[in-house]
Write a protein that holds these residues in place. Structure first.
Motif, PDB file in Angstrom:
ATOM      1  N   GLN A   1      65.762   4.223  48.686  1.00 54.34           N
ATOM      2  CA  GLN A   1      67.038   3.936  49.327  1.00 54.34           C
ATOM      3  C   GLN A   1      67.755   5.206  49.795  1.00 54.34           C
ATOM      4  O   GLN A   1      68.907   5.149  50.222  1.00 54.34           O
ATOM      5  N   SER A   2      67.066   6.335  49.754  1.00 50.53           N
ATOM      6  CA  SER A   2      67.685   7.635  50.018  1.00 50.53           C
ATOM      7  C   SER A   2      67.744   8.032  51.490  1.00 50.53           C
ATOM      8  O   SER A   2      68.409   9.001  51.830  1.00 50.53           O
ATOM      9  N   GLY A   3      67.021   7.323  52.343  1.00 45.48           N
ATOM     10  CA  GLY A   3      66.952   7.719  53.743  1.00 45.48           C
ATOM     11  C   GLY A   3      65.795   8.651  54.044  1.00 45.48           C
ATOM     12  O   GLY A   3      65.578   9.030  55.202  1.00 45.48           O
ATOM     13  N   LEU A   4      65.044   9.049  53.017  1.00 44.17           N
ATOM     14  CA  LEU A   4      63.845   9.864  53.225  1.00 44.17           C
ATOM     15  C   LEU A   4      62.746   8.986  53.835  1.00 44.17           C
ATOM     16  O   LEU A   4      62.781   7.755  53.708  1.00 44.17           O
ATOM     17  N   PRO A   5      61.756   9.604  54.497  1.00 50.44           N
ATOM     18  CA  PRO A   5      60.667   8.808  55.081  1.00 50.44           C
ATOM     19  C   PRO A   5      59.897   8.019  54.010  1.00 50.44           C
ATOM     20  O   PRO A   5      59.537   8.568  52.965  1.00 50.44           O
ATOM     21  N   VAL A   6      59.673   6.747  54.285  1.00 53.47           N
ATOM     22  CA  VAL A   6      58.972   5.852  53.368  1.00 53.47           C
ATOM     23  C   VAL A   6      57.700   5.339  54.043  1.00 53.47           C
ATOM     24  O   VAL A   6      57.740   4.877  55.180  1.00 53.47           O
ATOM     25  N   VAL A   7      56.584   5.418  53.321  1.00 49.66           N
ATOM     26  CA  VAL A   7      55.323   4.845  53.805  1.00 49.66           C
ATOM     27  C   VAL A   7      55.306   3.383  53.372  1.00 49.66           C
ATOM     28  O   VAL A   7      55.442   3.074  52.190  1.00 49.66           O
ATOM     29  N   ARG A   8      55.128   2.508  54.354  1.00 55.90           N
ATOM     30  CA  ARG A   8      54.993   1.071  54.087  1.00 55.90           C
ATOM     31  C   ARG A   8      53.597   0.661  54.556  1.00 55.90           C
ATOM     32  O   ARG A   8      53.257   0.842  55.719  1.00 55.90           O
ATOM     33  N   ASP A   9      52.833   0.133  53.639  1.00 56.15           N
ATOM     34  CA  ASP A   9      51.438  -0.186  53.948  1.00 56.15           C
ATOM     35  C   ASP A   9      51.338  -1.360  54.915  1.00 56.15           C
ATOM     36  O   ASP A   9      52.139  -2.294  54.867  1.00 56.15           O
ATOM     37  N   ALA A  10      50.344  -1.293  55.790  1.00 55.66           N
ATOM     38  CA  ALA A  10      50.130  -2.357  56.776  1.00 55.66           C
ATOM     39  C   ALA A  10      49.439  -3.577  56.180  1.00 55.66           C
ATOM     40  O   ALA A  10      49.445  -4.652  56.773  1.00 55.66           O
ATOM     41  N   GLY A  11      48.828  -3.414  55.019  1.00 58.16           N
ATOM     42  CA  GLY A  11      48.231  -4.557  54.346  1.00 58.16           C
ATOM     43  C   GLY A  11      46.825  -4.906  54.768  1.00 58.16           C
ATOM     44  O   GLY A  11      46.361  -6.014  54.517  1.00 58.16           O
ATOM     45  N   PHE A  12      46.116  -3.975  55.382  1.00 59.15           N
ATOM     46  CA  PHE A  12      44.760  -4.274  55.844  1.00 59.15           C
ATOM     47  C   PHE A  12      43.699  -4.107  54.764  1.00 59.15           C
ATOM     48  O   PHE A  12      42.574  -4.554  54.934  1.00 59.15           O
ATOM     49  N   THR A  13      44.025  -3.422  53.665  1.00 63.18           N
ATOM     50  CA  THR A  13      43.005  -3.189  52.646  1.00 63.18           C
ATOM     51  C   THR A  13      43.439  -3.732  51.294  1.00 63.18           C
ATOM     52  O   THR A  13      43.422  -4.929  51.088  1.00 63.18           O
ATOM     53  N   GLU A  14      43.890  -2.878  50.399  1.00 62.89           N
ATOM     54  CA  GLU A  14      44.100  -3.311  49.020  1.00 62.89           C
ATOM     55  C   GLU A  14      45.543  -3.570  48.617  1.00 62.89           C
ATOM     56  O   GLU A  14      45.800  -3.949  47.480  1.00 62.89           O
ATOM     57  N   ILE A  15      46.485  -3.383  49.502  1.00 64.74           N
ATOM     58  CA  ILE A  15      47.902  -3.507  49.164  1.00 64.74           C
ATOM     59  C   ILE A  15      48.560  -4.545  50.073  1.00 64.74           C
ATOM     60  O   ILE A  15      48.228  -4.651  51.251  1.00 64.74           O
ATOM     61  N   ALA A  16      49.524  -5.265  49.535  1.00 62.44           N
ATOM     62  CA  ALA A  16      50.229  -6.280  50.318  1.00 62.44           C
ATOM     63  C   ALA A  16      51.005  -5.634  51.476  1.00 62.44           C
ATOM     64  O   ALA A  16      51.559  -4.544  51.319  1.00 62.44           O
ATOM     65  N   PRO A  17      51.028  -6.298  52.639  1.00 61.09           N
ATOM     66  CA  PRO A  17      51.760  -5.755  53.791  1.00 61.09           C
ATOM     67  C   PRO A  17      53.218  -5.466  53.458  1.00 61.09           C
ATOM     68  O   PRO A  17      53.874  -6.251  52.779  1.00 61.09           O
ATOM     69  N   GLY A  18      53.686  -4.296  53.928  1.00 64.27           N
ATOM     70  CA  GLY A  18      55.074  -3.917  53.740  1.00 64.27           C
ATOM     71  C   GLY A  18      55.385  -3.232  52.429  1.00 64.27           C
ATOM     72  O   GLY A  18      56.513  -2.799  52.213  1.00 64.27           O
ATOM     73  N   SER A  19      54.397  -3.127  51.550  1.00 66.31           N
ATOM     74  CA  SER A  19      54.630  -2.471  50.262  1.00 66.31           C
ATOM     75  C   SER A  19      54.979  -1.004  50.471  1.00 66.31           C
ATOM     76  O   SER A  19      54.318  -0.303  51.225  1.00 66.31           O
ATOM     77  N   CYS A  20      56.011  -0.542  49.790  1.00 70.82           N
ATOM     78  CA  CYS A  20      56.376   0.880  49.827  1.00 70.82           C
ATOM     79  C   CYS A  20      55.452   1.614  48.854  1.00 70.82           C
ATOM     80  O   CYS A  20      55.395   1.269  47.675  1.00 70.82           O
ATOM     81  N   THR A  21      54.737   2.606  49.358  1.00 69.02           N
ATOM     82  CA  THR A  21      53.769   3.310  48.522  1.00 69.02           C
ATOM     83  C   THR A  21      54.147   4.754  48.250  1.00 69.02           C
ATOM     84  O   THR A  21      53.833   5.288  47.199  1.00 69.02           O
ATOM     85  N   VAL A  22      54.810   5.405  49.217  1.00 69.26           N
ATOM     86  CA  VAL A  22      55.122   6.834  49.102  1.00 69.26           C
ATOM     87  C   VAL A  22      56.475   7.097  49.748  1.00 69.26           C
ATOM     88  O   VAL A  22      56.801   6.503  50.771  1.00 69.26           O
ATOM     89  N   VAL A  23      57.234   7.994  49.152  1.00 70.84           N
ATOM     90  CA  VAL A  23      58.433   8.540  49.787  1.00 70.84           C
ATOM     91  C   VAL A  23      58.174  10.022  49.987  1.00 70.84           C
ATOM     92  O   VAL A  23      57.781  10.720  49.045  1.00 70.84           O
TER      93      VAL A  23
END
Length: 87
Positions: free
Chosen positions: A57-79
């Motif tokens: 929630q800090s405004g820093l860049p957030v990686v949101r997964d596209a969901g093509f492999t092992e993670i649900a679409p939109g999951s935040c994985t890295v800041v």
């Protein structure tokens, strides 16, 4: 790295790379040059849950997964947190 999303080592490495790329895009030319000259130091850590909520929630860049492999679409994985991004 998210404490809420389980990933294989390869997926975690890819997500960390995406985070570094997002940070790069946010930096000024001068900040990029300084990072380059320093040898691109980078540390990857899993945040504790309370810190993770702050980071997403800090405004820093957030990686949101596209969901093509092992993670649900939109999951935040890295800041991507870089001193220059803290303004």
């Amino acid at each position: 790295m998210s404490p809420e999303v389980e990933m294989s080592a390869g997926k975690a490495m890819a997500q960390a790379g995406h985070g570094a790329q997002l940070a790069w895009w946010e930096l000024s030319d001068e900040e990029r040059e300084a990072w380059r000259e320093a040898g691109f130091p980078l540390a990857v850590r899993t945040a504790d849950p309370a810190r993770w909520r702050e980071l997403t929630q800090s405004g820093l860049p957030v990686v949101r997964d596209a969901g093509f492999t092992e993670i649900a679409p939109g999951s935040c994985t890295v800041v991507a947190e870089h001193p220059a991004l803290r303004g």
